[in-house]
Design a protein around this motif. Structure first.
Motif, PDB file in Angstrom:
ATOM      1  N   ALA A 174      41.718  50.804  35.265  1.00 25.67           N
ATOM      2  CA  ALA A 174      41.591  51.781  34.182  1.00 25.67           C
ATOM      3  C   ALA A 174      40.135  52.176  33.941  1.00 25.67           C
ATOM      4  CB  ALA A 174      42.214  51.233  32.908  1.00 25.67           C
ATOM      5  N   ASP A 175      39.263  51.214  33.820  1.00 22.42           N
ATOM      6  CA  ASP A 175      37.848  51.511  33.571  1.00 22.42           C
ATOM      7  C   ASP A 175      37.009  50.349  34.090  1.00 22.42           C
ATOM      8  OD1 ASP A 175      38.126  49.506  31.605  1.00 22.42           O
ATOM      9  OD2 ASP A 175      38.555  50.985  30.056  1.00 22.42           O
ATOM     10  N   GLU A 176      35.708  50.489  33.894  1.00 23.31           N
ATOM     11  CA  GLU A 176      34.799  49.469  34.429  1.00 23.31           C
ATOM     12  C   GLU A 176      34.941  48.135  33.701  1.00 23.31           C
ATOM     13  OE1 GLU A 176      30.990  51.204  34.095  1.00 23.31           O
ATOM     14  OE2 GLU A 176      31.004  51.339  31.912  1.00 23.31           O
ATOM     15  N   VAL A 177      35.284  48.135  32.422  1.00 23.40           N
ATOM     16  CA  VAL A 177      35.497  46.886  31.702  1.00 23.40           C
ATOM     17  C   VAL A 177      36.706  46.156  32.264  1.00 23.40           C
ATOM     18  CG1 VAL A 177      35.988  45.857  29.463  1.00 23.40           C
ATOM     19  CG2 VAL A 177      34.408  47.791  29.624  1.00 23.40           C
ATOM     20  N   ALA A 178      37.797  46.915  32.527  1.00 21.51           N
ATOM     21  CA  ALA A 178      38.991  46.300  33.111  1.00 21.51           C
ATOM     22  C   ALA A 178      38.694  45.745  34.497  1.00 21.51           C
ATOM     23  CB  ALA A 178      40.120  47.323  33.176  1.00 21.51           C
ATOM     24  N   ALA A 179      37.898  46.466  35.283  1.00 13.58           N
ATOM     25  CA  ALA A 179      37.546  45.974  36.621  1.00 13.58           C
ATOM     26  C   ALA A 179      36.742  44.683  36.541  1.00 13.58           C
ATOM     27  CB  ALA A 179      36.773  47.048  37.375  1.00 13.58           C
ATOM     28  N   ALA A 180      35.812  44.609  35.570  1.00  9.22           N
ATOM     29  CA  ALA A 180      35.005  43.399  35.415  1.00  9.22           C
ATOM     30  C   ALA A 180      35.857  42.224  34.959  1.00  9.22           C
ATOM     31  CB  ALA A 180      33.868  43.664  34.419  1.00  9.22           C
ATOM     32  N   GLN A 181      36.798  42.481  34.041  1.00 11.18           N
ATOM     33  CA  GLN A 181      37.675  41.402  33.591  1.00 11.18           C
ATOM     34  C   GLN A 181      38.567  40.899  34.719  1.00 11.18           C
ATOM     35  OE1 GLN A 181      39.760  42.981  30.189  1.00 11.18           O
ATOM     36  NE2 GLN A 181      37.983  42.782  28.830  1.00 11.18           N
ATOM     37  N   ALA A 182      39.119  41.808  35.518  1.00 15.00           N
ATOM     38  CA  ALA A 182      39.944  41.387  36.649  1.00 15.00           C
ATOM     39  C   ALA A 182      39.137  40.583  37.655  1.00 15.00           C
ATOM     40  CB  ALA A 182      40.554  42.617  37.319  1.00 15.00           C
ATOM     41  N   SER A 183      37.873  40.947  37.845  1.00 11.74           N
ATOM     42  CA  SER A 183      37.008  40.197  38.767  1.00 11.74           C
ATOM     43  C   SER A 183      36.768  38.779  38.255  1.00 11.74           C
ATOM     44  CB  SER A 183      35.687  40.941  38.949  1.00 11.74           C
ATOM     45  OG  SER A 183      34.813  40.220  39.786  1.00 11.74           O
ATOM     46  N   ASP A 184      36.506  38.666  36.958  1.00 10.89           N
ATOM     47  CA  ASP A 184      36.293  37.336  36.384  1.00 10.89           C
ATOM     48  C   ASP A 184      37.533  36.459  36.497  1.00 10.89           C
ATOM     49  OD1 ASP A 184      33.727  38.060  35.737  1.00 10.89           O
ATOM     50  OD2 ASP A 184      34.214  38.609  33.663  1.00 10.89           O
ATOM     51  N   ARG A 185      38.690  37.030  36.168  1.00 11.47           N
ATOM     52  CA  ARG A 185      39.933  36.254  36.233  1.00 11.47           C
ATOM     53  C   ARG A 185      40.268  35.877  37.668  1.00 11.47           C
ATOM     54  NH1 ARG A 185      43.671  36.995  32.242  1.00 11.47           N
ATOM     55  NH2 ARG A 185      44.850  35.407  33.415  1.00 11.47           N
ATOM     56  N   ALA A 186      39.971  36.726  38.606  1.00 13.27           N
ATOM     57  CA  ALA A 186      40.236  36.410  40.018  1.00 13.27           C
ATOM     58  C   ALA A 186      39.465  35.169  40.447  1.00 13.27           C
ATOM     59  CB  ALA A 186      39.866  37.595  40.901  1.00 13.27           C
ATOM     60  N   GLY A 187      38.239  35.042  39.969  1.00 11.99           N
ATOM     61  CA  GLY A 187      37.460  33.859  40.328  1.00 11.99           C
ATOM     62  C   GLY A 187      38.111  32.578  39.847  1.00 11.99           C
ATOM     63  N   SER A 188      38.598  32.585  38.602  1.00 15.74           N
ATOM     64  CA  SER A 188      39.250  31.385  38.073  1.00 15.74           C
ATOM     65  C   SER A 188      40.534  31.066  38.819  1.00 15.74           C
ATOM     66  CB  SER A 188      39.543  31.576  36.584  1.00 15.74           C
ATOM     67  OG  SER A 188      38.349  31.847  35.863  1.00 15.74           O
ATOM     68  N   LEU A 189      41.316  32.100  39.149  1.00 15.12           N
ATOM     69  CA  LEU A 189      42.595  31.869  39.831  1.00 15.12           C
ATOM     70  C   LEU A 189      42.391  31.388  41.264  1.00 15.12           C
ATOM     71  CD1 LEU A 189      44.537  35.021  38.550  1.00 15.12           C
ATOM     72  CD2 LEU A 189      44.709  32.664  37.721  1.00 15.12           C
ATOM     73  N   VAL A 190      41.420  31.947  41.948  1.00 14.16           N
ATOM     74  CA  VAL A 190      41.157  31.514  43.329  1.00 14.16           C
ATOM     75  C   VAL A 190      40.681  30.066  43.340  1.00 14.16           C
ATOM     76  CG1 VAL A 190      39.671  31.888  45.336  1.00 14.16           C
ATOM     77  CG2 VAL A 190      40.723  33.844  44.191  1.00 14.16           C
ATOM     78  N   GLU A 191      39.800  29.705  42.404  1.00 13.08           N
ATOM     79  CA  GLU A 191      39.320  28.321  42.343  1.00 13.08           C
ATOM     80  C   GLU A 191      40.451  27.356  42.024  1.00 13.08           C
ATOM     81  OE1 GLU A 191      36.438  26.978  43.004  1.00 13.08           O
ATOM     82  OE2 GLU A 191      35.511  28.885  43.561  1.00 13.08           O
ATOM     83  N   ALA A 192      41.345  27.774  41.146  1.00 10.19           N
ATOM     84  CA  ALA A 192      42.467  26.905  40.769  1.00 10.19           C
ATOM     85  C   ALA A 192      43.602  26.934  41.771  1.00 10.19           C
ATOM     86  CB  ALA A 192      42.988  27.303  39.387  1.00 10.19           C
ATOM     87  N   GLY A 193      43.606  27.890  42.690  1.00  4.35           N
ATOM     88  CA  GLY A 193      44.675  27.994  43.685  1.00  4.35           C
ATOM     89  C   GLY A 193      45.963  28.590  43.143  1.00  4.35           C
ATOM     90  N   THR A 194      45.878  29.329  42.045  1.00  4.85           N
ATOM     91  CA  THR A 194      47.080  29.927  41.439  1.00  4.85           C
ATOM     92  C   THR A 194      47.183  31.424  41.683  1.00  4.85           C
ATOM     93  OG1 THR A 194      45.867  30.212  39.351  1.00  4.85           O
ATOM     94  CG2 THR A 194      47.143  28.173  39.630  1.00  4.85           C
ATOM     95  N   GLY A 195      46.276  31.971  42.448  1.00  8.10           N
ATOM     96  CA  GLY A 195      46.344  33.391  42.763  1.00  8.10           C
ATOM     97  C   GLY A 195      45.200  33.788  43.668  1.00  8.10           C
ATOM     98  N   THR A 196      45.419  34.804  44.534  1.00 14.19           N
ATOM     99  CA  THR A 196      44.378  35.260  45.439  1.00 14.19           C
ATOM    100  C   THR A 196      44.746  36.652  45.938  1.00 14.19           C
ATOM    101  OG1 THR A 196      43.061  34.691  47.377  1.00 14.19           O
ATOM    102  CG2 THR A 196      45.428  34.266  47.492  1.00 14.19           C
ATOM    103  N   PHE A 197      43.935  37.194  46.838  1.00  9.71           N
ATOM    104  CA  PHE A 197      44.171  38.502  47.428  1.00  9.71           C
ATOM    105  C   PHE A 197      45.019  38.340  48.696  1.00  9.71           C
ATOM    106  CE2 PHE A 197      40.281  38.891  44.977  1.00  9.71           C
ATOM    107  CZ  PHE A 197      40.490  40.063  44.270  1.00  9.71           C
ATOM    108  N   ALA A 198      45.937  39.263  48.889  1.00  6.20           N
ATOM    109  CA  ALA A 198      46.876  39.166  50.021  1.00  6.20           C
ATOM    110  C   ALA A 198      46.250  39.733  51.283  1.00  6.20           C
ATOM    111  CB  ALA A 198      48.170  39.908  49.690  1.00  6.20           C
TER     112      ALA A 198
END
Length: 339
Positions: A245-269
Motif C-alpha cells: 500500500a505505501d512505504e510504511v506498510a513495506a517497512a513493516q512487512a520487512s521488519d516482520r519478515a525478519g522475525s518470521l524467518v529467524e523463528a522459522g514460521t514464515g519465509t519467501f517462496a
C-alpha cells in the motif's frame, strides 16, 4: 670549681734535720703553735762588722725537693691541658656538612589505597562490559545484513515521493517491465538467464507460513517474480517484487519478515521445483529490501541442493546484482523517475 695547685710549693724543713717537706697550698694544715718550727729566712741578715753578707745556699736536699716539685707540677699541668682538650673535643658540635639532594626521579607506583585499587578494578570491568556489548551488537548487525535487510523503515521513508504509495504510483507492475526478455543484465554484472517469470495478484503465492498473512495485512496487491540462473557456479535464484500500500506498510512487512524467518514460521517462496524423490523444497538463502511501497526479495539455492552459508561469496554477489542493481537501481528507479 676545681682550682689547680700553685705552680710552686712552699718549702719547709725541720730544724736540724736538713730534710725538706713538700706541701700543697690549700691542702696542708697549719700545725699548732707549739709545734711550729721556725722558718728559715730567705737570706741571712748582714752580720755586724765589715764582712759581706753570705748568700743563701740551698742544701742538696732542698735542691732535690725543688726539682721534684717542679717535675710533678709540670706533669700535672700537662695532664690537665690534655684533659681540657679531650673534653673540648667531645663537647664540640660536629661540623654540619651540606647534604646534596638526590636527583629527582619520577616513580610510578600502582594505587596503594584499597579504595583506589577498587576504583581501577571497577573501571576496567565496566570498560570490558561495554566493549563486549558493542562487539555483540556489531556481530548481530552484520549477521542481519547478510541474512536480509531487516528494519528498512528509514530506507523506505527516504525513497522519492513518487513511489511513496500506491496512490501516487497507481500503475501496476508488469512482467516485461521487471524481467524484460530471456536475459537481464544488472549494471556492471554478467547476464542472468530468465527461465520463467510470472505476474500474480495473489501475494500469498510468494510466501510461506505467517509471512503470507503479514503481506495481506499491509495491503499487498500484486507480485512479479522470475526464476533465474546466475552466472556464478550455476546457482538458481527466485527474485521478485511485492506491491504494497505505501512505504510504511513495506517497512513493516520487512521488519516482520525478519522475525518470521529467524523463528522459522514464515519465509519467501521459491520457484525452483521440489525434488520429486524427497518432496522437500531446496534449501535457500533469503534476502529482501524495502524501497518505497515495494518489497524486493530473492531466494538463492545451490545447484546441489546444499545449504547456502551466510558468508557464501556467490550469494553475496547475486544479492547485490539482483536486489540493489537490477530491481532497485533499474526497475524501481525508472518508476520513481516518471513523475
Amino acid at each position: 670549681m676545681f682550682r689547680p695547685p700553685h705552680p710552686r710549693s712552699a718549702h719547709r724543713a725541720n730544724q736540724g734535720s736538713g730534710l725538706a717537706t713538700l706541701t700543697l697550698p690549700g691542702l696542708s694544715r697549719t700545725p699548732p703553735a707549739q709545734h711550729r718550727r721556725p722558718s728559715i729566712p730567705a737570706q741571712r741578715r748582714r752580720s755586724a762588722g765589715t764582712s759581706p753578707p753570705v748568700p743563701y745556699q740551698p742544701t742538696p736536699h732542698r735542691r732535690a725537693a725543688a726539682g721534684l716539685t717542679d717535675l710533678l707540677t709540670l706533669r700535672f699541668e700537662t695532664a690537665l691541658t690534655g684533659l681540657s682538650r679531650c673534653v673540648g673535643t667531645a663537647l664540640r658540635p660536629a661540623p654540619v656538612r651540606p647534604v646534596r639532594p638526590a636527583p629527582s626521579r619520577t616513580l610510578r607506583h600502582g594505587p596503594q589505597e584499597p579504595g583506589e585499587a577498587l576504583h581501577f578494578l571497577l573501571s576496567g570491568l565496566g570498560a570490558l562490559i561495554i566493549l563486549s556489548i558493542i562487539t555483540v551488537s556489531v556481530f548481530f548487525v552484520i549477521a542481519e545484513e547478510q541474512r536480509g535487510p531487516v528494519g528498512e523503515t528509514s530506507a523506505a521513508l527516504a525513497a522519492p515521493a513518487s513511489i511513496s504509495s500506491r496512490r501516487v504510483d497507481a500503475i501496476p507492475l508488469t512482467g516485461p517491465e521487471v524481467f524484460p526478455g530471456p536475459r537481464i543484465i544488472p549494471a556492471g554484472a554478467a547476464p542472468y538467464e530468465v527461465t520463467a517469470s510470472k505476474a500474480e495478484d495473489d501475494c500469498g503465492l510468494g510466501a510461506t507460513g505467517d509471512l503470507s498473512a503479514v503481506l495481506a495485512e499491509n495491503g499487498c496487491s500484486q507480485l512479479v517474480r522470475a526464476r533465474l540462473t546466475a552466472p556464478y557456479g550455476g546457482y538458481q535464484v527466485t527474485a521478485g517484487v511485492f506491491n504494497l500500500a505505501d512505504e510504511v506498510a513495506a517497512a513493516q512487512a520487512s521488519d516482520r519478515a525478519g522475525s518470521l524467518v529467524e523463528a522459522g514460521t514464515g519465509t519467501f517462496a521459491s520457484l525452483i521445483p521440489v525434488d520429486a524423490g524427497s518432496g522437500v523444497p531446496p534449501l535457500g538463502q533469503v534476502n529482501w529490501h524495502a524501497r518505497g511501497h515495494y518489497l524486493l526479495y530473492c531466494v538463492i539455492s545451490r545447484p546441489d541442493g546444499a545449504l547456502v552459508a551466510d558468508d557464501d561469496p556467490y550469494a553475496a554477489r547475486i544479492t547485490t546484482d539482483l536486489i540493489e542493481r537490477h530491481l532497485a537501481g533499474q526497475v524501481i528507479a525508472r518508476r520513481a523517475a516518471r513523475s
